[in-house]
Design an enzyme around this catalytic site. Structure first.
Site, PDB file in Angstrom:
ATOM      1  N   HIS A  34      39.746  14.420   9.845  1.00  0.00           N
ATOM      2  CA  HIS A  34      40.239  16.158   9.557  1.00  0.00           C
ATOM      3  C   HIS A  34      41.134  16.275   8.471  1.00  0.00           C
ATOM      4  CE1 HIS A  34      37.965  16.434  13.389  1.00  0.00           C
ATOM      5  NE2 HIS A  34      37.424  17.608  12.922  1.00  0.00           N
ATOM      6  N   HIS A  78      33.280  17.730  19.399  1.00  0.00           N
ATOM      7  CA  HIS A  78      32.923  16.458  19.032  1.00  0.00           C
ATOM      8  C   HIS A  78      32.319  15.509  19.937  1.00  0.00           C
ATOM      9  CE1 HIS A  78      35.966  17.740  16.348  1.00  0.00           C
ATOM     10  NE2 HIS A  78      35.037  17.413  15.275  1.00  0.00           N
ATOM     11  N   GLU A  96      36.610  23.919  28.899  1.00  0.00           N
ATOM     12  CA  GLU A  96      37.335  25.151  28.202  1.00  0.00           C
ATOM     13  C   GLU A  96      37.248  26.082  28.873  1.00  0.00           C
ATOM     14  OE1 GLU A  96      36.472  25.546  23.908  1.00  0.00           O
ATOM     15  OE2 GLU A  96      36.799  23.206  23.577  1.00  0.00           O
ATOM     16  N   GLU A 127      31.411  18.237   8.650  1.00  0.00           N
ATOM     17  CA  GLU A 127      30.583  17.700  10.037  1.00  0.00           C
ATOM     18  C   GLU A 127      28.940  18.146   9.700  1.00  0.00           C
ATOM     19  OE1 GLU A 127      34.034  19.139  13.197  1.00  0.00           O
ATOM     20  OE2 GLU A 127      32.481  20.565  12.606  1.00  0.00           O
TER      21      GLU A 127
END
Length: 188
Positions: A34, A78, A96, A127
């Site tokens: 990233h 991911h 989450e 991605e």
């Protein structure tokens, strides 16, 4: 890896590097994937619907390194090596939002696309992103504040067809692409 990057939690994780056809090319450090020009890697985004045409959006936490406070689909992340996108999606939904598999049905991959977007001076997303969708029947949620700053049910078609109604929402690029491709192909 630069010394200042070693401290970031992403420096402790790997992602799956892939070619343009989403074929694995080994693993790469998540932070390295990233930063700079990035490394193409596997990702996913999940769109949960309520059965009435609404999609659950989640606002990314303020201390996320990339796209902090932007609004996303329900979850995005991911998979790790050896994990399918569906397995990773189930895990992230629970981590989450506290959503367990008995709360939704028909989790399935509906699309896959490649994109590359830079974020300010902080990094890049490059991605091959799988899109997964499911219907949430039990809407009891328990969001992790380190991951999620806010939640909102939004009429999916209206969000796509009338972006000016929602211009105060800064949307993550992968969610915008997934939504555009989905509505063009006649999805949910």
């Amino acid at each position: 890896m630069a010394d200042d990057q070693v401290e970031h939690e992403n420096a402790l994780q790997d992602v799956i590097a892939v070619d343009e056809n989403d074929e694995p090319q080994g693993t790469v450090n998540r932070l390295d994937a990233h930063t700079g020009d990035g490394v193409r890697h596997r990702a996913f985004t999940v769109l949960l619907f309520d059965g009435e045409g609404n999609v659950l959006l989640a606002q990314r936490a303020h201390d996320k390194r990339l796209w902090d406070t932007y609004w996303d689909g329900t979850v995005a992340s991911h998979p790790v090596e050896g994990q399918t996108q569906a397995e990773a999606a189930r895990q992230r939904l629970e981590e989450e939002l506290g959503i367990t598999p008995d709360q939704y049905t028909d989790l399935r991959v509906t699309d896959r696309f490649e994109y590359k977007r830079y974020y300010e001076n902080s990094g890049v997303e490059w991605e091959v992103c799988a899109v997964l969708q499911a219907t949430l029947h039990d809407t009891a949620l328990s969001p992790d504040p380190e991951e999620v700053a806010g939640l909102m049910w939004v009429p999916y078609e209206r969000l796509h067809e009338n972006p000016k109604f929602y211009r105060q929402l800064r949307l993550c690029p992968w969610f915008e692409i997934a939504m555009r491709r989905d509505t063009e192909s006649g999805g949910e």
